[in-house]
Design a protein around this motif. Structure first.
Motif, short mmCIF file in Angstrom:
data_model
loop_
_atom_site.label_atom_id
_atom_site.label_comp_id
_atom_site.label_asym_id
_atom_site.label_seq_id
_atom_site.Cartn_x
_atom_site.Cartn_y
_atom_site.Cartn_z
N GLU A 51 49.83 -21.51 -26.09
CA GLU A 51 49.32 -22.26 -27.24
C GLU A 51 50.19 -23.30 -27.77
O GLU A 51 51.38 -23.22 -27.76
N VAL A 52 49.36 -24.30 -28.20
CA VAL A 52 50.17 -25.51 -28.78
C VAL A 52 49.87 -25.51 -30.18
O VAL A 52 48.56 -25.51 -30.77
N THR A 53 50.93 -25.23 -31.18
CA THR A 53 50.72 -25.64 -32.48
C THR A 53 51.59 -26.82 -33.07
O THR A 53 52.58 -27.07 -32.45
N ALA A 54 51.20 -27.21 -34.29
CA ALA A 54 51.82 -28.35 -34.80
C ALA A 54 51.43 -28.29 -36.37
O ALA A 54 50.78 -27.62 -36.69
N LYS A 55 52.61 -28.79 -37.06
CA LYS A 55 52.47 -29.00 -38.39
C LYS A 55 52.58 -30.41 -38.86
O LYS A 55 53.37 -31.45 -38.40
N VAL A 56 51.61 -31.14 -39.68
CA VAL A 56 51.27 -32.26 -40.19
C VAL A 56 51.70 -32.30 -41.66
O VAL A 56 51.07 -31.45 -42.32
N ARG A 57 52.80 -33.33 -42.10
CA ARG A 57 53.31 -33.30 -43.48
C ARG A 57 52.85 -34.57 -44.25
O ARG A 57 52.80 -35.71 -43.71
N ASN A 58 52.24 -34.30 -45.44
CA ASN A 58 51.93 -35.35 -46.20
C ASN A 58 53.02 -36.05 -46.83
O ASN A 58 53.48 -35.47 -47.80
N LEU A 59 53.67 -37.05 -46.23
CA LEU A 59 54.75 -37.92 -46.83
C LEU A 59 54.33 -39.15 -47.46
O LEU A 59 55.17 -40.00 -47.63
N GLY A 60 53.41 -39.09 -48.20
CA GLY A 60 52.86 -40.19 -48.80
C GLY A 60 52.45 -39.56 -50.32
O GLY A 60 52.30 -38.34 -50.53
N THR A 61 51.57 -40.51 -51.08
CA THR A 61 51.13 -40.19 -52.29
C THR A 61 49.73 -39.98 -52.53
O THR A 61 49.44 -39.27 -53.41
N THR A 62 49.04 -40.26 -51.50
CA THR A 62 47.67 -40.05 -51.31
C THR A 62 47.52 -38.89 -50.77
O THR A 62 47.89 -38.62 -49.58
N ASP A 63 46.38 -37.88 -51.12
CA ASP A 63 46.02 -36.91 -50.38
C ASP A 63 45.45 -37.47 -49.07
O ASP A 63 44.86 -38.36 -48.84
N LEU A 64 45.76 -36.35 -47.76
CA LEU A 64 45.21 -36.66 -46.63
C LEU A 64 43.96 -35.78 -46.49
O LEU A 64 43.88 -34.61 -46.87
N THR A 65 42.87 -36.35 -45.79
CA THR A 65 41.77 -35.83 -45.83
C THR A 65 41.20 -35.73 -44.50
O THR A 65 40.17 -34.91 -44.11
N SER A 66 41.85 -36.49 -43.61
CA SER A 66 41.13 -36.39 -42.07
C SER A 66 42.48 -36.82 -41.06
O SER A 66 43.29 -37.89 -41.83
#
Length: 369
Positions: A51-66
């Motif tokens: 299985e492959v997993t990952a984490k994406v972190r929001n390193l900006g000020t705007t919400d990530l939506t996609s």
């Protein structure tokens, strides 16, 4: 100066370093920025799917939506599209890829990249990719590792053994043969219990390929060390069960891939899964109940004892033949490469054994035991 190497003259040498300073430039968050903060691919054996997993972190000020996310490994690429989410600033989003990565021989790089952030390009591409090296283990040709676990329903810590036996079966199916040798409960096989008891100092415990005693939590490490060894022979199991007489005839065909000499022996073990019964002796003591001793594969969510009607037992040793040590001189004193020998065993199967849940494990023991 960016680095400093110190070389004391001996164990009594002392050094003092002063006038050290540093400066920090605070990071200013861009408006839109998604970064890959974690890549997870469990190592294992060559050819295994992981299985492959990952984490994406929001390193900006705007919400990530996609966003789109991909992993590249050994010439193959997996892609995922994540939509309809709200990942606020400095929080993370966990991704599990729908496909799997097949572990390849050698050291290969797995790289995860995030792109198409909120339908476009983010403001900092430097953190869009994260990589890891994977070096899986190549098993010896035909090798199967045997793990014998000493356990008992009375033993409160033996749920740890149960958990790690399950982990080994799930993680290394086909390369791991687990045997739960019970003590002091209704599943005891006296000869097996006495034999394993001489090799351990307490419960739960076990031996892997009849090596040194190891806690069940050490099964994975011992397995990965032993599975790389090329066996001296390949064992092929055969069986015929006569339901009328309840007799099980077993043949173990041993094809030698090396020349050997000395007192090599063969042992045949029967195990059964999903074993259960009624009464207090079938209830499992559980030191992990309540979570005070930490997580243990879900046993922390169960009571102590675990009532007999809420638990069954896998890998249970049902019979061992001809003995724990095996019959002396099961083979000629000298065996040549390519030689083949077949040994026969017979077992009477009690009515309360479920033959649909049983396994045959042939074990070859070398002249060192």
């Amino acid at each position: 100066m960016t680095s400093l190497d110190l070389f004391p003259l001996d164990a009594t040498g002392q050094w003092w370093v002063d006038d050290v300073s540093y400066s920090v430039t605070p990071y200013t968050l861009p408006t839109l920025n998604a970064g890959v903060s974690y890549v997870g691919i469990e190592n294992g054996l060559v050819g295994f799917a992981r299985e492959v997993t990952a984490k994406v972190r929001n390193l900006g000020t705007t919400d990530l939506t996609s966003f789109d996310i991909s992993v590249s490994y050994n010439g193959a690429t997996l892609n995922e599209t994540v939509t309809g989410v709200t990942v606020t600033s400095l929080t993370e989003y966990d991704v599990t890829f729908s496909g799997t990565a097949t572990l390849a021989a050698g050291t290969n790089v797995a790289s995860v990249t995030v792109s198409n952030v909120n339908g476009g390009t983010d403001d900092d591409s430097a953190d869009d990719t994260k990589s890891m090296n994977i070096t899986p283990i190549t098993p010896g040709a035909g090798k199967v590792v045997v793990g014998e676990e000493a356990t008992g329903t009375w033993c409160p810590w033996c749920t740890r053994g149960t958990h790690f036996m399950h982990v080994m079966e799930e993680s290394y199916k086909g390369y791991w043969a687990g045997i739960a040798v019970h003590n002091g409960d209704p599943m005891v096989v006296s000869e097996y219990d006495q034999g394993i008891g001489a090799l351990i100092g307490g419960y739960p415990s076990g031996v892997v390929d009849r090596g040194a005693e190891v806690d069940p939590s050490g099964f994975p490490g011992a397995f990965l060390e032993n599975v790389q060894m090329t066996p001296a022979a390949i064992i092929t199991n055969g069986a015929f069960y006569d339901a009328t007489t309840a007799e099980l005839a077993v043949s173990l065909k041993v094809d030698f891939s090396k020349a050997v000499s000395g007192d090599w022996r063969l042992i045949c073990v029967l195990t059964e899964d999903s074993v259960h019964g009624t009464g207090a002796d079938w209830s499992q003591a559980n030191a992990y109940a309540g979570g005070g001793s930490g997580p243990m594969g879900g046993f922390e969510n169960l009571p102590s004892p675990i009532p007999f009607d809420q638990i069954s037992y896998d890998h249970v040793a049902r019979a061992i033949s001809p003995s724990f040590e095996g019959k002396a001189n099961s083979f000629p004193t000298s065996v040549a490469y390519g030689d083949s020998h077949t040994l026969l065993y017979s077992f009477s199967v009690p009515a309360d054994w479920n033959t649909d849940k049983m396994h045959i494990i042939g074990m070859q023991i070398n002249d060192q035991g």
